[in-house]
Design a protein around this motif. Sequence first.
Motif, PDB file in Angstrom:
ATOM      1  N   LYS A 136       0.857  -1.354  -0.176  1.00 28.85           N
ATOM      2  CA  LYS A 136       0.035  -0.082   0.065  1.00 28.85           C
ATOM      3  C   LYS A 136       0.944   1.290   0.061  1.00 28.85           C
ATOM      4  N   ILE A 137       1.817   1.286   0.785  1.00 33.49           N
ATOM      5  CA  ILE A 137       2.721   2.265   0.816  1.00 33.49           C
ATOM      6  C   ILE A 137       3.558   2.430  -0.546  1.00 33.49           C
ATOM      7  N   TYR A 138       4.121   1.565  -0.816  1.00 30.72           N
ATOM      8  CA  TYR A 138       4.981   1.330  -2.179  1.00 30.72           C
ATOM      9  C   TYR A 138       4.530   0.486  -3.261  1.00 30.72           C
ATOM     10  N   PRO A 139       3.216   0.903  -3.872  1.00 34.06           N
ATOM     11  CA  PRO A 139       2.983   0.194  -4.908  1.00 34.06           C
ATOM     12  C   PRO A 139       4.164  -0.067  -6.169  1.00 34.06           C
ATOM     13  N   ASN A 140       5.059   0.976  -6.298  1.00 35.76           N
ATOM     14  CA  ASN A 140       5.926   0.533  -7.267  1.00 35.76           C
ATOM     15  C   ASN A 140       6.948  -0.384  -7.225  1.00 35.76           C
ATOM     16  N   ASN A 141       6.988  -1.080  -5.896  1.00 37.00           N
ATOM     17  CA  ASN A 141       7.811  -2.419  -5.805  1.00 37.00           C
ATOM     18  C   ASN A 141       7.166  -3.370  -6.652  1.00 37.00           C
ATOM     19  N   ALA A 142       5.992  -3.388  -6.951  1.00 40.64           N
ATOM     20  CA  ALA A 142       5.140  -4.302  -7.899  1.00 40.64           C
ATOM     21  C   ALA A 142       5.606  -4.089  -9.401  1.00 40.64           C
ATOM     22  N   ASP A 188      15.799   0.102  13.559  1.00 36.96           N
ATOM     23  CA  ASP A 188      15.306   0.972  12.209  1.00 36.96           C
ATOM     24  C   ASP A 188      15.847   0.157  10.858  1.00 36.96           C
ATOM     25  N   GLU A 189      17.254  -0.206  11.036  1.00 41.19           N
ATOM     26  CA  GLU A 189      17.688  -0.837   9.894  1.00 41.19           C
ATOM     27  C   GLU A 189      17.354  -2.184   9.496  1.00 41.19           C
ATOM     28  N   MET A 190      16.999  -2.896  10.794  1.00 36.82           N
ATOM     29  CA  MET A 190      16.583  -4.200  10.758  1.00 36.82           C
ATOM     30  C   MET A 190      15.125  -3.909  10.216  1.00 36.82           C
ATOM     31  N   ALA A 191      14.381  -3.217  10.330  1.00 34.09           N
ATOM     32  CA  ALA A 191      12.900  -2.947   9.858  1.00 34.09           C
ATOM     33  C   ALA A 191      12.934  -2.919   8.287  1.00 34.09           C
ATOM     34  N   ASP A 192      13.991  -2.153   7.853  1.00 38.67           N
ATOM     35  CA  ASP A 192      14.199  -1.934   6.362  1.00 38.67           C
ATOM     36  C   ASP A 192      14.601  -3.288   5.791  1.00 38.67           C
ATOM     37  N   VAL A 193      15.718  -3.891   6.274  1.00 37.35           N
ATOM     38  CA  VAL A 193      15.917  -5.274   5.685  1.00 37.35           C
ATOM     39  C   VAL A 193      14.716  -6.095   5.591  1.00 37.35           C
ATOM     40  N   PHE A 194      14.057  -6.312   6.876  1.00 42.39           N
ATOM     41  CA  PHE A 194      12.619  -6.992   6.947  1.00 42.39           C
ATOM     42  C   PHE A 194      11.676  -6.474   5.782  1.00 42.39           C
ATOM     43  N   ALA A 195      11.477  -5.392   5.567  1.00 36.27           N
ATOM     44  CA  ALA A 195      10.595  -4.829   4.733  1.00 36.27           C
ATOM     45  C   ALA A 195      10.721  -5.168   3.004  1.00 36.27           C
ATOM     46  N   TRP A 196      12.208  -5.225   3.043  1.00 32.00           N
ATOM     47  CA  TRP A 196      12.586  -5.421   1.552  1.00 32.00           C
ATOM     48  C   TRP A 196      12.517  -7.048   1.172  1.00 32.00           C
ATOM     49  N   MET A 197      12.787  -7.899   2.425  1.00 34.50           N
ATOM     50  CA  MET A 197      12.596  -9.307   2.114  1.00 34.50           C
ATOM     51  C   MET A 197      11.224  -9.747   1.864  1.00 34.50           C
ATOM     52  N   ILE A 198      10.327  -9.110   2.750  1.00 34.44           N
ATOM     53  CA  ILE A 198       8.988  -9.455   2.800  1.00 34.44           C
ATOM     54  C   ILE A 198       8.389  -9.201   1.496  1.00 34.44           C
ATOM     55  N   SER A 199       8.861  -8.025   1.119  1.00 40.33           N
ATOM     56  CA  SER A 199       8.300  -7.271  -0.348  1.00 40.33           C
ATOM     57  C   SER A 199       8.799  -8.399  -1.260  1.00 40.33           C
ATOM     58  N   GLU A 200       9.848  -8.916  -1.366  1.00 38.84           N
ATOM     59  CA  GLU A 200      10.372  -9.880  -2.480  1.00 38.84           C
ATOM     60  C   GLU A 200       9.691 -11.341  -2.233  1.00 38.84           C
ATOM     61  N   TRP A 201       9.655 -11.862  -0.944  1.00 35.50           N
ATOM     62  CA  TRP A 201       8.876 -12.985  -0.739  1.00 35.50           C
ATOM     63  C   TRP A 201       7.445 -12.937  -1.303  1.00 35.50           C
ATOM     64  N   GLY A 202       6.843 -11.885  -0.922  1.00 35.77           N
ATOM     65  CA  GLY A 202       5.313 -11.829  -0.990  1.00 35.77           C
ATOM     66  C   GLY A 202       5.057 -11.530  -2.707  1.00 35.77           C
ATOM     67  N   LEU A 203       6.298 -10.930  -3.182  1.00 35.29           N
ATOM     68  CA  LEU A 203       5.966 -11.115  -4.824  1.00 35.29           C
ATOM     69  C   LEU A 203       5.974 -12.520  -5.515  1.00 35.29           C
ATOM     70  N   TRP A 204       7.117 -13.034  -4.968  1.00 33.27           N
ATOM     71  CA  TRP A 204       7.283 -14.505  -5.381  1.00 33.27           C
ATOM     72  C   TRP A 204       5.992 -15.145  -5.139  1.00 33.27           C
ATOM     73  N   ARG A 205       5.607 -15.089  -4.141  1.00 31.79           N
ATOM     74  CA  ARG A 205       4.397 -15.968  -3.451  1.00 31.79           C
ATOM     75  C   ARG A 205       2.949 -15.323  -3.917  1.00 31.79           C
ATOM     76  N   ASN A 206       2.733 -14.155  -4.707  1.00 34.73           N
ATOM     77  CA  ASN A 206       1.687 -13.538  -4.943  1.00 34.73           C
ATOM     78  C   ASN A 206       0.896 -13.558  -3.649  1.00 34.73           C
ATOM     79  N   ALA A 207       1.459 -12.700  -2.468  1.00 37.69           N
ATOM     80  CA  ALA A 207       1.169 -12.289  -1.514  1.00 37.69           C
ATOM     81  C   ALA A 207       0.577 -13.438  -0.526  1.00 37.69           C
ATOM     82  N   ALA A 208       0.650 -14.745  -0.718  1.00 37.61           N
ATOM     83  CA  ALA A 208      -0.136 -15.863  -0.031  1.00 37.61           C
ATOM     84  C   ALA A 208       0.971 -16.735   0.725  1.00 37.61           C
TER      85      ALA A 208
END
Length: 336
Positions: A136-142, A188-208
């Motif tokens: 929702k915050i970064y639709p551009n990732n998709a 803070d930095e941990m949150a960033d790493v986590f956000a990018w990893m989940i963004s990628e994993w979610g895209l691989w898995r179609n959000a599920a």
Amino acid sequence: MSNTISKLQRTLKMIYGKQNAKQGFDYLFGYMIKNYYRPRKSDQVDHIFIKSISYLFAIANLYDIDLEDAFLRKYPCVCPYCFSSPCVCILTKKRPSISLSFADEEQELRDKYTIVINDKANVSMTFEKVFSIIMKIYPNNACDWKHHGVAFHMIKTGEELAELHEACCRREKYGSTKDTATMLCVSDEMADVFAWMISEWGLWRNAAGMTEAFSQHYSSGCSRCHKKIDCKCQPREEHDTLLCSEYTKHTVESLLSILQGDEVLKNTFGIGFINGFMKDIREASSERQIDSITDKLIKSIGERLRRVEIDQRIRTEVFDTIALLEDAISKTHRYS
Ligand SMILES: [Zn+2]
Ligand SMILES: [Zn+2]
């Protein structure tokens, strides 16, 4: 109800907390990177993210950081720079889209965080929920995923990993748990790493299916020894061997060679003594063994060495090598 991120982190702490506390952050960080940068064959994608996120949890546990909370503090359903969702940083040059004083900026994010954690919709914070917040915050990732493939996410995660590494090093060098500034930086930095990893994993898995896959992997405890509390597996050796032990091992061998090569020293300590240590150090395979042999060697030659008459050049060489070894074993223990 699905496992929440905090709950999964606590589960991993039960299994690996004690083991990981002995290893220190560089060991865990090394394995996180090693797992994250594996080739993305489609049947191994889950494994890559389960392992990478487990190591991220492990580092978070080391510093008593709750990753779920760290994520929501940094990304309380808005971008932490422009305070908007979707993010409009490209228009505001990473500045808030509403006009705020510097002091109010922090308060604004804290208020947003309070709203998010009090919202019943966020009670069950799963990986899928985090993914939907990020999208929702970064639709551009998709869009980037669609047009540039996996490279974009891997580059971004790489940058964040480097920043997390810096923050952890600062924490190791200066910080104690009381030092809030350095701790906030790590979280803070941990949150960033986590956000990018989940963004990628979610895209691989179609959000599920991410939370389910992760929970399944640890459903019977440690994936190797199956202990649910305090895994009994031997810590892996590759990294600490590369970083510290191999160096210590070679230095012990060169010290023993000096003793062997000097007639006076060879007679003082005896060839049996020297060869015995040489055999022990060559056969030693764990960091612990190498350290204890080194320690024993230093102690058993130390005093006698001071009393023997030897060539000044050899004496300097021997004492310099001992100093290197003392330094090496004290460094090895810096996290224990
Ligand atoms: Zn933004
Ligand atoms: Zn185990």
